[in-house]
Scaffold this motif. Structure first.
Motif, PDB file in Angstrom:
ATOM      1  N   PRO A   1       0.817  -1.216   0.000  1.00 30.70           N
ATOM      2  CA  PRO A   1       0.000   0.000   0.000  1.00 30.70           C
ATOM      3  C   PRO A   1       0.854   1.272   0.000  1.00 30.70           C
ATOM      4  O   PRO A   1       1.970   1.294   0.522  1.00 30.70           O
ATOM      5  CB  PRO A   1      -0.807  -0.120   1.299  1.00 30.70           C
ATOM      6  N   ASP A   2       0.296   2.349  -0.567  1.00 27.04           N
ATOM      7  CA  ASP A   2       1.010   3.621  -0.631  1.00 27.04           C
ATOM      8  C   ASP A   2       1.232   4.236   0.746  1.00 27.04           C
ATOM      9  O   ASP A   2       2.045   5.156   0.892  1.00 27.04           O
ATOM     10  CB  ASP A   2       0.231   4.612  -1.501  1.00 27.04           C
ATOM     11  N   SER A   3       0.522   3.739   1.744  1.00 26.80           N
ATOM     12  CA  SER A   3       0.649   4.296   3.093  1.00 26.80           C
ATOM     13  C   SER A   3       1.927   3.865   3.798  1.00 26.80           C
ATOM     14  O   SER A   3       2.157   4.256   4.950  1.00 26.80           O
ATOM     15  CB  SER A   3      -0.553   3.860   3.945  1.00 26.80           C
ATOM     16  N   ASP A   4       2.784   3.094   3.145  1.00 24.17           N
ATOM     17  CA  ASP A   4       4.050   2.620   3.733  1.00 24.17           C
ATOM     18  C   ASP A   4       3.816   1.937   5.084  1.00 24.17           C
ATOM     19  O   ASP A   4       4.304   2.391   6.119  1.00 24.17           O
ATOM     20  CB  ASP A   4       5.041   3.775   3.902  1.00 24.17           C
TER      21      ASP A   4
ATOM     22  N   ARG B   1       4.828 -14.514  -4.377  1.00 27.18           N
ATOM     23  CA  ARG B   1       4.357 -13.137  -4.510  1.00 27.18           C
ATOM     24  C   ARG B   1       3.484 -12.803  -3.313  1.00 27.18           C
ATOM     25  O   ARG B   1       2.624 -13.595  -2.911  1.00 27.18           O
ATOM     26  CB  ARG B   1       3.569 -12.936  -5.809  1.00 27.18           C
ATOM     27  N   LEU B   2       3.702 -11.621  -2.732  1.00 28.31           N
ATOM     28  CA  LEU B   2       2.988 -11.198  -1.529  1.00 28.31           C
ATOM     29  C   LEU B   2       1.884 -10.210  -1.880  1.00 28.31           C
ATOM     30  O   LEU B   2       2.112  -9.270  -2.644  1.00 28.31           O
ATOM     31  CB  LEU B   2       3.965 -10.545  -0.542  1.00 28.31           C
ATOM     32  N   ASN B   3       0.707 -10.403  -1.314  1.00 30.12           N
ATOM     33  CA  ASN B   3      -0.405  -9.456  -1.472  1.00 30.12           C
ATOM     34  C   ASN B   3      -0.504  -8.632  -0.191  1.00 30.12           C
ATOM     35  O   ASN B   3      -1.274  -8.950   0.715  1.00 30.12           O
ATOM     36  CB  ASN B   3      -1.713 -10.194  -1.742  1.00 30.12           C
TER      37      ASN B   3
ATOM     38  N   TYR C   1      -2.352  -5.572   4.863  1.00 30.63           N
ATOM     39  CA  TYR C   1      -2.315  -4.386   5.719  1.00 30.63           C
ATOM     40  C   TYR C   1      -3.606  -3.569   5.703  1.00 30.63           C
ATOM     41  O   TYR C   1      -3.922  -2.902   6.694  1.00 30.63           O
ATOM     42  CB  TYR C   1      -1.136  -3.492   5.316  1.00 30.63           C
ATOM     43  N   GLU C   2      -4.346  -3.577   4.598  1.00 34.59           N
ATOM     44  CA  GLU C   2      -5.520  -2.714   4.502  1.00 34.59           C
ATOM     45  C   GLU C   2      -6.814  -3.416   4.904  1.00 34.59           C
ATOM     46  O   GLU C   2      -7.739  -2.780   5.394  1.00 34.59           O
ATOM     47  CB  GLU C   2      -5.645  -2.167   3.080  1.00 34.59           C
TER      48      GLU C   2
END
Length: 426
Positions: free
Chosen positions: A221-224, A269-271, A276-277
């Motif tokens: 995610p873009d939220s780091d 591959r990790l989702n 996180y969301e």
């Protein structure tokens, strides 16, 4: 990306980027950026004192305050094919062994120098008339769950390079390719050039700070969200000393390859968007460890407070009950059911990666038998649990829904004295 004047990159992040790119330009930039901070110790001139077991890394690794071995931070995997179609020649064996001895003389066998292994696939041994000794469980890779469809890796050879210094793995790779005349003050008199052809190159990193510094990739995610203290992308510590098989446990005990081991390598591959969301921290703790850890708030941050063990206690025995009562079961909780004489079966030496601008995990495990990996993977599948609870084949079943197995390969890691193009019955 690898310009030493790019001050926005930390030294650790810069080294990761250089290793991922590879080549002489990346090595030059990495050396300029690291020097003079890095003074890499040389190896011995007399190599007779080095251990026979290639996989005996622990003595050369740093440890934390709890005695957990700390993995080397930078990695390169070289997947290679023997250049000729027939059986290897003695001349090629001598060349390959001389090339590997150059690495050992150039760098101390430690995390501060260089650790490396050389392993061989079933496909490599197919070129011989004789089969591999039946004292070795080396089988072809395969899908190990109904929801898996991995591509199967069958290169002849995998060379695994590891060091805390990005410049070291890059220089070792360049020396093997025949691109350097000198390596840490040692003359390079033999290389793998002409003996092997490169099939693939994979890179990665592990250790506190590195995943957080390298989360600007797809699947994150873009939220780091990756914590600064986490050594892995999924936010938690792994490789607890008491949850790892010992080097003795994974060593082949008899037959011509006694002192060696087997190696399994998967590309996962990790989702992390979903991880996180979609999930709360308690849900992540439940799925990584077990529901009891979340209920009792046992895991602080990335889990360093757990010490030398993930502290599962009776969690493995209660996996089915937890699935029925809580609607979830933990990854570690399931995997811990695959033990022998109360010992784990696998020694993990895996690491994260940004290859292809994606968040991935190179899951590299050592085990006495490939069957030990198969047994552990089947325990992780939690098939019986999903059949008797609301937990699905992948949904709320540990971390299965967040991980896709894209590639898998099996290899024999022979003793050091047989690492140069071995025969199946040495």
């Amino acid at each position: 990306m690898v310009s030493p004047s790019h001050d926005s990159l930390s030294r650790r992040d810069f080294a990761r980027a250089a290793v991922a790119i590879g080549g002489s330009a990346a090595l030059s930039a990495c050396l300029e950026r690291e020097s003079p901070q890095v003074d890499v110790p040389r190896g011995p001139d007399d190599l007779s004192g080095l251990p026979s077991r290639q996989h005996a890394w622990n003595e050369g690794l740093a440890t934390d305050e709890y005695g957990n071995h700390l993995a080397p931070r930078h990695r390169v995997l070289l997947l290679l094919d023997y250049a000729d179609d027939g059986e290897p020649t003695e001349a090629d064996r001598e060349t390959v062994e001389d090339a590997f001895c150059t690495l050992e003389r150039a760098y101390e066998r430690s995390h501060d120098g260089l650790l490396f292994t050389v392993s061989y696939s079933p496909s490599y041994f197919d070129r011989f008339d004789d089969p591999v000794s039946d004292s070795v469980d080396l089988r072809e890779p395969e899908a190990l769950a109904p929801f898996e469809d991995p591509a199967l890796d069958r290169p002849d050879v995998v060379v695994h390079l590891a060091s805390d210094h990005g410049s070291v793995v890059l220089a070792a790779e360049e020396a093997l390719r025949g691109e350097l005349d000198e390596l840490n003050g040692v003359a390079v008199e033999a290389t793998l050039d002409g003996v092997f052809e490169r099939v693939d190159r994979r890179t990665g990193f592990v250790g506190e700070g590195l995943p957080a510094e390298n989360q600007d990739v797809a699947d994150v995610p873009d939220s780091d969200p990756v914590p600064d203290e986490s050594p892995m992308y999924m936010g938690f510590k792994s490789g607890f000393e008491k949850n790892q098989a010992s080097e003795d446990r994974v060593t082949i005990r008899e037959g011509p390859f006694a002192g060696g081991t087997t190696q399994q390598l998967s590309l996962l591959r990790l989702n992390l968007h979903q991880w996180y969301e979609q999930d709360t921290r308690d849900q992540r703790v439940s799925k990584m460890f077990c529901p009891a850890h979340a209920a009792d708030d046992r895991v602080e941050g990335a889990g360093h407070n757990l010490g030398a063990s993930s502290g599962l206690g009776n969690c493995p025995a209660h996996a089915g009950d937890d699935a029925r009562e809580h609607g979830a079961v933990g990854h570690s909780q399931k995997a811990a059911r695959a033990r022998e004489d109360d010992s784990p079966l696998l020694l993990r030496r895996d690491f994260d990666s940004t290859d292809g601008d994606r968040a991935t995990l190179h899951f590299l495990s050592l085990q006495r038998r490939i069957g030990d990996f198969v047994d552990t993977r089947q325990a992780m599948n939690g098939t019986g649990i999903s059949e008797t609870s609301a937990v699905g084949q992948r949904l709320n079943n540990g971390i299965l829904q967040y991980v896709t197995v894209e590639r898998r390969g099996n290899f024999l890691l022979p003793p050091r004295e047989m690492r140069a193009l071995p025969t199946p019955t040495p």
